[in-house]
Design an enzyme around this catalytic site. Sequence first.
Site, PDB file in Angstrom:
ATOM      1  N   HIS A   1       0.838  -1.196   0.000  1.00 16.41           N
ATOM      2  CA  HIS A   1       0.000   0.000   0.000  1.00 16.41           C
ATOM      3  C   HIS A   1       0.872   1.245   0.000  1.00 16.41           C
ATOM      4  O   HIS A   1       2.060   1.191   0.264  1.00 16.41           O
ATOM      5  CB  HIS A   1      -0.978   0.020   1.194  1.00 16.41           C
ATOM      6  CG  HIS A   1      -0.372   0.417   2.513  1.00 16.41           C
ATOM      7  ND1 HIS A   1      -1.127   0.886   3.570  1.00 16.41           N
ATOM      8  CD2 HIS A   1       0.907   0.422   2.961  1.00 16.41           C
ATOM      9  CE1 HIS A   1      -0.347   1.154   4.594  1.00 16.41           C
ATOM     10  NE2 HIS A   1       0.887   0.881   4.268  1.00 16.41           N
TER      11      HIS A   1
ATOM     12  N   CYS B   1       5.594   6.763   4.161  1.00 14.96           N
ATOM     13  CA  CYS B   1       4.462   5.914   3.777  1.00 14.96           C
ATOM     14  C   CYS B   1       3.721   6.444   2.551  1.00 14.96           C
ATOM     15  O   CYS B   1       2.748   5.831   2.099  1.00 14.96           O
ATOM     16  CB  CYS B   1       3.518   5.752   4.954  1.00 14.96           C
ATOM     17  SG  CYS B   1       4.367   4.990   6.334  1.00 14.96           S
TER      18      CYS B   1
ATOM     19  N   HIS C   1       4.917   0.403  -0.350  1.00 17.96           N
ATOM     20  CA  HIS C   1       5.683  -0.511   0.507  1.00 17.96           C
ATOM     21  C   HIS C   1       4.726  -1.608   0.979  1.00 17.96           C
ATOM     22  O   HIS C   1       3.520  -1.537   0.722  1.00 17.96           O
ATOM     23  CB  HIS C   1       6.302   0.241   1.692  1.00 17.96           C
ATOM     24  CG  HIS C   1       5.284   0.885   2.583  1.00 17.96           C
ATOM     25  ND1 HIS C   1       4.679   2.087   2.275  1.00 17.96           N
ATOM     26  CD2 HIS C   1       4.728   0.466   3.744  1.00 17.96           C
ATOM     27  CE1 HIS C   1       3.808   2.383   3.207  1.00 17.96           C
ATOM     28  NE2 HIS C   1       3.811   1.422   4.125  1.00 17.96           N
TER      29      HIS C   1
ATOM     30  N   HIS D   1       3.369  -4.683   4.003  1.00 16.97           N
ATOM     31  CA  HIS D   1       3.283  -5.108   5.404  1.00 16.97           C
ATOM     32  C   HIS D   1       2.814  -6.563   5.445  1.00 16.97           C
ATOM     33  O   HIS D   1       2.079  -7.020   4.571  1.00 16.97           O
ATOM     34  CB  HIS D   1       2.251  -4.285   6.182  1.00 16.97           C
ATOM     35  CG  HIS D   1       2.641  -2.845   6.364  1.00 16.97           C
ATOM     36  ND1 HIS D   1       3.601  -2.437   7.254  1.00 16.97           N
ATOM     37  CD2 HIS D   1       2.178  -1.725   5.767  1.00 16.97           C
ATOM     38  CE1 HIS D   1       3.712  -1.127   7.206  1.00 16.97           C
ATOM     39  NE2 HIS D   1       2.867  -0.653   6.298  1.00 16.97           N
TER      40      HIS D   1
ATOM     41  N   HIS E   1      -2.009 -10.448  -0.837  1.00 14.48           N
ATOM     42  CA  HIS E   1      -1.197 -10.295  -2.053  1.00 14.48           C
ATOM     43  C   HIS E   1      -1.846  -9.349  -3.059  1.00 14.48           C
ATOM     44  O   HIS E   1      -1.770  -9.570  -4.276  1.00 14.48           O
ATOM     45  CB  HIS E   1      -0.857 -11.655  -2.689  1.00 14.48           C
ATOM     46  CG  HIS E   1       0.179 -12.400  -1.901  1.00 14.48           C
ATOM     47  ND1 HIS E   1      -0.111 -13.063  -0.732  1.00 14.48           N
ATOM     48  CD2 HIS E   1       1.507 -12.562  -2.092  1.00 14.48           C
ATOM     49  CE1 HIS E   1       0.993 -13.612  -0.248  1.00 14.48           C
ATOM     50  NE2 HIS E   1       1.991 -13.312  -1.041  1.00 14.48           N
TER      51      HIS E   1
ATOM     52  N   GLU F   1      -0.467  -3.396  11.595  1.00 13.08           N
ATOM     53  CA  GLU F   1       0.489  -3.182  10.493  1.00 13.08           C
ATOM     54  C   GLU F   1       1.847  -3.741  10.873  1.00 13.08           C
ATOM     55  O   GLU F   1       2.615  -4.170  10.012  1.00 13.08           O
ATOM     56  CB  GLU F   1       0.642  -1.687  10.220  1.00 13.08           C
ATOM     57  CG  GLU F   1      -0.423  -1.139   9.325  1.00 13.08           C
ATOM     58  CD  GLU F   1      -0.012   0.153   8.669  1.00 13.08           C
ATOM     59  OE1 GLU F   1       0.939   0.807   9.134  1.00 13.08           O
ATOM     60  OE2 GLU F   1      -0.672   0.509   7.684  1.00 13.08           O
TER      61      GLU F   1
HETATM   62  N1  LIG Z   1      -2.452   6.157  12.698  1.00 12.95           N
HETATM   63  C1  LIG Z   1      -1.723   5.600  11.687  1.00 12.95           C
HETATM   64  N2  LIG Z   1      -0.462   5.989  11.487  1.00 12.95           N
HETATM   65  C2  LIG Z   1       0.246   5.409  10.502  1.00 12.95           C
HETATM   66  C3  LIG Z   1      -0.309   4.416   9.691  1.00 12.95           C
HETATM   67  C4  LIG Z   1      -1.670   4.038   9.915  1.00 12.95           C
HETATM   68  O1  LIG Z   1      -2.233   3.173   9.238  1.00 12.95           O
HETATM   69  N3  LIG Z   1      -2.339   4.645  10.926  1.00 12.95           N
HETATM   70  N4  LIG Z   1       0.432   3.833   8.739  1.00 12.95           N
HETATM   71  C5  LIG Z   1       1.700   4.145   8.519  1.00 12.95           C
HETATM   72  C6  LIG Z   1       2.471   3.429   7.446  1.00 12.95           C
HETATM   73  O2  LIG Z   1       1.695   2.434   6.837  1.00 12.95           O
HETATM   74  C7  LIG Z   1       3.817   2.858   7.839  1.00 12.95           C
HETATM   75  O3  LIG Z   1       4.236   1.972   6.824  1.00 12.95           O
HETATM   76  C8  LIG Z   1       3.825   2.114   9.177  1.00 12.95           C
HETATM   77  O4  LIG Z   1       4.725   1.036   9.219  1.00 12.95           O
HETATM   78  P1  LIG Z   1       6.298   1.147   9.381  1.00 12.95           P
HETATM   79  O5  LIG Z   1       6.863   2.151   8.480  1.00 12.95           O
HETATM   80  O6  LIG Z   1       6.757  -0.234   9.185  1.00 12.95           O
HETATM   81  O7  LIG Z   1       6.439   1.659  10.855  1.00 12.95           O
HETATM   82  P2  LIG Z   1       7.565   1.301  11.872  1.00 12.95           P
HETATM   83  O8  LIG Z   1       7.658   2.459  12.817  1.00 12.95           O
HETATM   84  O9  LIG Z   1       7.257   0.007  12.535  1.00 12.95           O
HETATM   85  O10 LIG Z   1       8.844   1.145  10.972  1.00 12.95           O
HETATM   86  P3  LIG Z   1      10.296   0.794  11.379  1.00 12.95           P
HETATM   87  O11 LIG Z   1      10.994   0.691  10.083  1.00 12.95           O
HETATM   88  O12 LIG Z   1      10.251  -0.518  12.135  1.00 12.95           O
HETATM   89  O13 LIG Z   1      10.751   1.913  12.257  1.00 12.95           O
HETATM   90  C9  LIG Z   1       2.364   5.192   9.296  1.00 12.95           C
HETATM   91  N5  LIG Z   1       1.517   5.787  10.288  1.00 12.95           N
HETATM   92 ZN   LIG Z   2       2.450   1.104   5.588  1.00 11.77          ZN
END
Ligand SMILES: Nc1nc2c(c(=O)[nH]1)N=C([C@H](O)[C@H](O)COP(=O)(O)OP(=O)(O)OP(=O)(O)O)CN2
Ligand SMILES: [Zn+2]
EC number: 4.-.-.-
Length: 118
Positions: free
Chosen positions: A13, A24, A28, A30, A68, A107
């Site tokens: 997504h 984001c 990328h 999940h 997927h 996520e």
């Molecule tokens: N309230 C929300 N905030 C965020 C959402 C969401 O759905 N609701 N989504 C995102 C992104 O999808 C983002 O990809 C979150 O995952 P990630 O980047 O993996 O976050 P991490 O902090 O776990 O990443 P690390 O690489 O482990 O630091 C963002 N915010």
């Molecule tokens: Zn994400």
Amino acid sequence: MRIVQAFTFEAAHRLPNVPASHRCSRMHGHSYRVELALEGKVDPGTGFVVDFFDVEAAFGPVLARLDHHTLNEVEGLSNPTAELIAIWIWDQVKPGLPQLASVKVFETPFCWAEHDGT
Ligand SMILES: Nc1nc2c(c(=O)[nH]1)N=C([C@H](O)[C@H](O)COP(=O)(O)OP(=O)(O)OP(=O)(O)O)CN2
Ligand SMILES: [Zn+2]
């Protein structure tokens, strides 16, 4: 009594409404986890609130639309945040599974959204 069944799916997504500087905003993926909670009385005959097999049968076709896939391309999920995925799953599943009490969408193991229909 509350019972919970967990499912996982892999999906890509991007979040279209965050600034370009937000990581984001780029495509990328999940490994999502979904937890469906169901509430009701334990049937004295079966010992079940709801048969887990019935939960699987109700959620399977919904899961197939996510697993997927690129979530942004799923109808109703153009902005696929965890919050909006949880609401979308609720809307898909609740009519066929009235005992549904909450939908959690993870996520990551540390970040999730929970929707209980309110
Ligand atoms: N309230 C929300 N905030 C965020 C959402 C969401 O759905 N609701 N989504 C995102 C992104 O999808 C983002 O990809 C979150 O995952 P990630 O980047 O993996 O976050 P991490 O902090 O776990 O990443 P690390 O690489 O482990 O630091 C963002 N915010
Ligand atoms: Zn994400």
